[in-house]
Design a protein around this motif. Structure first.
Motif, short mmCIF file in Angstrom:
data_model
loop_
_atom_site.label_atom_id
_atom_site.label_comp_id
_atom_site.label_asym_id
_atom_site.label_seq_id
_atom_site.Cartn_x
_atom_site.Cartn_y
_atom_site.Cartn_z
N LEU A 13 0.86 -1.18 0.00
CA LEU A 13 0.00 0.00 0.00
C LEU A 13 0.89 1.23 0.00
O LEU A 13 1.75 1.38 0.86
CB LEU A 13 -0.91 0.01 1.23
N ILE A 14 0.68 2.11 -0.98
CA ILE A 14 1.51 3.30 -1.12
C ILE A 14 0.62 4.53 -0.95
O ILE A 14 -0.39 4.65 -1.64
CB ILE A 14 2.20 3.35 -2.51
N TRP A 15 1.01 5.41 -0.06
CA TRP A 15 0.23 6.63 0.18
C TRP A 15 0.95 7.78 -0.52
O TRP A 15 2.10 8.08 -0.24
CB TRP A 15 0.15 6.91 1.68
N GLY A 16 0.27 8.43 -1.44
CA GLY A 16 0.88 9.57 -2.12
C GLY A 16 0.06 9.98 -3.32
O GLY A 16 -0.94 9.35 -3.67
N ASP A 17 0.47 11.04 -3.98
CA ASP A 17 -0.15 11.50 -5.22
C ASP A 17 0.09 10.44 -6.29
O ASP A 17 1.24 10.12 -6.61
CB ASP A 17 0.47 12.84 -5.63
N ILE A 21 3.53 8.72 -7.88
CA ILE A 21 3.81 7.30 -7.61
C ILE A 21 3.94 6.53 -8.92
O ILE A 21 4.85 5.72 -9.11
CB ILE A 21 2.69 6.69 -6.74
N LEU A 22 3.02 6.78 -9.85
CA LEU A 22 3.06 6.08 -11.15
C LEU A 22 4.36 6.38 -11.89
O LEU A 22 4.98 5.49 -12.47
CB LEU A 22 1.86 6.50 -12.00
N SER A 23 4.76 7.65 -11.87
CA SER A 23 6.01 8.03 -12.54
C SER A 23 7.20 7.33 -11.90
O SER A 23 8.10 6.85 -12.59
CB SER A 23 6.19 9.55 -12.47
N SER A 24 7.17 7.24 -10.55
CA SER A 24 8.26 6.57 -9.83
C SER A 24 8.29 5.08 -10.15
O SER A 24 9.35 4.49 -10.37
CB SER A 24 8.08 6.79 -8.33
N LEU A 25 7.10 4.45 -10.19
CA LEU A 25 7.03 3.02 -10.49
C LEU A 25 7.48 2.74 -11.92
O LEU A 25 8.16 1.74 -12.20
CB LEU A 25 5.62 2.50 -10.28
N LYS A 26 7.10 3.61 -12.84
CA LYS A 26 7.39 3.38 -14.26
C LYS A 26 8.87 3.59 -14.58
O LYS A 26 9.46 2.84 -15.36
CB LYS A 26 6.54 4.32 -15.12
N LYS A 98 -1.65 7.49 -19.32
CA LYS A 98 -0.41 7.32 -20.10
C LYS A 98 0.64 6.60 -19.26
O LYS A 98 1.33 5.70 -19.76
CB LYS A 98 0.12 8.68 -20.54
N LEU A 99 0.77 6.99 -18.00
CA LEU A 99 1.74 6.33 -17.12
C LEU A 99 1.34 4.88 -16.85
O LEU A 99 2.19 3.98 -16.83
CB LEU A 99 1.85 7.11 -15.80
N MET A 100 0.04 4.64 -16.64
CA MET A 100 -0.43 3.26 -16.41
C MET A 100 -0.18 2.38 -17.63
O MET A 100 0.22 1.22 -17.50
CB MET A 100 -1.92 3.27 -16.07
N HIS A 101 -0.39 2.94 -18.81
CA HIS A 101 -0.15 2.19 -20.05
C HIS A 101 1.31 1.75 -20.13
O HIS A 101 1.62 0.60 -20.46
CB HIS A 101 -0.53 3.05 -21.26
N GLY A 102 2.23 2.67 -19.78
CA GLY A 102 3.64 2.32 -19.82
C GLY A 102 4.05 1.32 -18.76
O GLY A 102 5.03 0.59 -18.93
N LEU A 103 3.33 1.28 -17.67
CA LEU A 103 3.65 0.38 -16.57
C LEU A 103 3.06 -1.01 -16.75
O LEU A 103 3.58 -1.99 -16.24
CB LEU A 103 3.13 1.00 -15.27
N ALA A 261 -3.12 -3.91 -9.61
CA ALA A 261 -2.98 -2.58 -9.03
C ALA A 261 -4.28 -1.80 -9.09
O ALA A 261 -5.06 -1.93 -10.04
CB ALA A 261 -1.88 -1.80 -9.74
N ASP A 262 -4.49 -0.98 -8.08
CA ASP A 262 -5.60 -0.03 -8.04
C ASP A 262 -5.00 1.30 -7.61
O ASP A 262 -4.64 1.47 -6.45
CB ASP A 262 -6.67 -0.49 -7.05
N PHE A 263 -4.88 2.24 -8.56
CA PHE A 263 -4.19 3.49 -8.28
C PHE A 263 -5.11 4.59 -7.75
O PHE A 263 -4.66 5.72 -7.51
CB PHE A 263 -3.43 3.96 -9.53
N PHE A 264 -6.39 4.29 -7.60
CA PHE A 264 -7.32 5.18 -6.91
C PHE A 264 -8.02 4.31 -5.87
O PHE A 264 -9.13 3.84 -6.08
CB PHE A 264 -8.37 5.76 -7.87
N CYS A 265 -7.37 4.07 -4.73
CA CYS A 265 -7.75 2.96 -3.84
C CYS A 265 -9.20 3.00 -3.37
O CYS A 265 -9.78 1.96 -3.08
CB CYS A 265 -6.83 2.92 -2.63
#
Length: 272
Positions: A13-17, A21-26, A98-103, A261-265
């Motif tokens: 579970l990651i708490w943040g914008d 977070i997506l940019s960091s993961l990607k 766009k970030l989710m697509h790349g990830l 993943a669920d990026f809007f929990c």
């Protein structure tokens, strides 16, 4: 036993914008960890599309309860997201998709939940990001309750757009229980315990039709009731989704052990 992350990517579970977070993961070092786990196979998101929403919530930790109110950063992000109405929403969701697509793994899929307020805009954004050829379904979630009026038909559904990243995506067919009327027609049982019905031809011949023991193939209409405050699963989150609803999506588009993943929990139903 405490529900904490045990190892790797279980229960993370990651708490943040989520944009950061997506940019960091990607693009960051965690990308290698994701790929080592087989890649991200499924994304389900239920982004906020009600500009009047209050994202405060009560959180229970052990025997203690506290109210999580929007932080200064979240309030600024909220104003940036909604300050220009639908233009702001489209900009917000486009950047994140766009970030989710790349990830997402090449054989992965995404399900995006919305209602009548943004469905038309969101479909166009998804066509651009994932490609029209990778559109798989517009799922209609049919439920009881919903908005009624004497000036329009009662609103009783949401939409979920299902896209894959490529032609090579995994999908496990799902089944639903047969209606009682169907079970009544298949009213005979053979020696192996299989249900069937007899069909009599005009010339007097008889042949048997067996019922699919798995059930009937699930369609693009999901019929699950909304989670109300009296429901066993209720965590008092206003747009909470039923677990059976999300479970069908997870079982259809991922296998046991895959990363989901669920990026809007939201209420946390995907995690549950």
């Amino acid at each position: 036993t405490s529900g904490r992350q045990i190892k790797g990517w279980s229960n993370k579970l990651i708490w943040g914008d989520n944009k950061l977070i997506l940019s960091s993961l990607k693009n960051g070092p965690l990308r290698k960890q994701i790929e080592a786990e087989g890649g991200l196979k499924l994304i389900y998101i239920d982004p906020p599309f009600d500009v009047g929403a209050d994202f405060s919530m009560n959180i229970e930790i052990g025997e203690n309860t506290f109210t999580k109110k929007p932080s200064v950063i979240e309030e600024i992000a909220f104003r940036d997201t909604w300050g220009k109405g639908m233009d702001s929403f489209i900009a917000m969701i486009y950047e994140r998709l766009k970030l989710m697509h790349g990830l997402l793994a090449d054989d992965g899929s995404i399900y995006v939940h919305c209602d009548y307020r943004v469905s038309g805009f969101l479909r166009l954004v998804l066509d651009e990001v994932f490609g029209k050829d990778n559109f798989r379904n517009e799922i209609i979630w049919k439920y009881s309750g919903g908005a009624s009026s004497s000036r329009f038909f009662a609103r009783k559904h949401d939409s979920i757009f299902f896209y894959s990243k490529s032609e090579n995506y995994k999908f496990n067919q799902q089944f639903e229980q047969f209606a009682d009327a169907t079970l009544a027609r298949f009213n005979k049982v053979d020696k192996d315990g299989r249900r069937y019905k007899e069909n009599k031809m005009a010339d007097g011949r008889v042949y048997n039709t067996y019922m699919n023991e798995e059930g009937k193939p699930a369609t693009d209409i999901f019929d699950f009731n909304i989670v109300v405050s009296s429901h066993d699963e209720s965590v008092k989150y206003p747009t909470q989704k039923p677990e059976a609803f999300v479970e069908r999506i997870i079982k259809a588009s991922s296998n046991e052990g895959d990363l989901v993943a669920d990026f809007f929990c939201g209420s946390g139903t995907t995690g549950a």
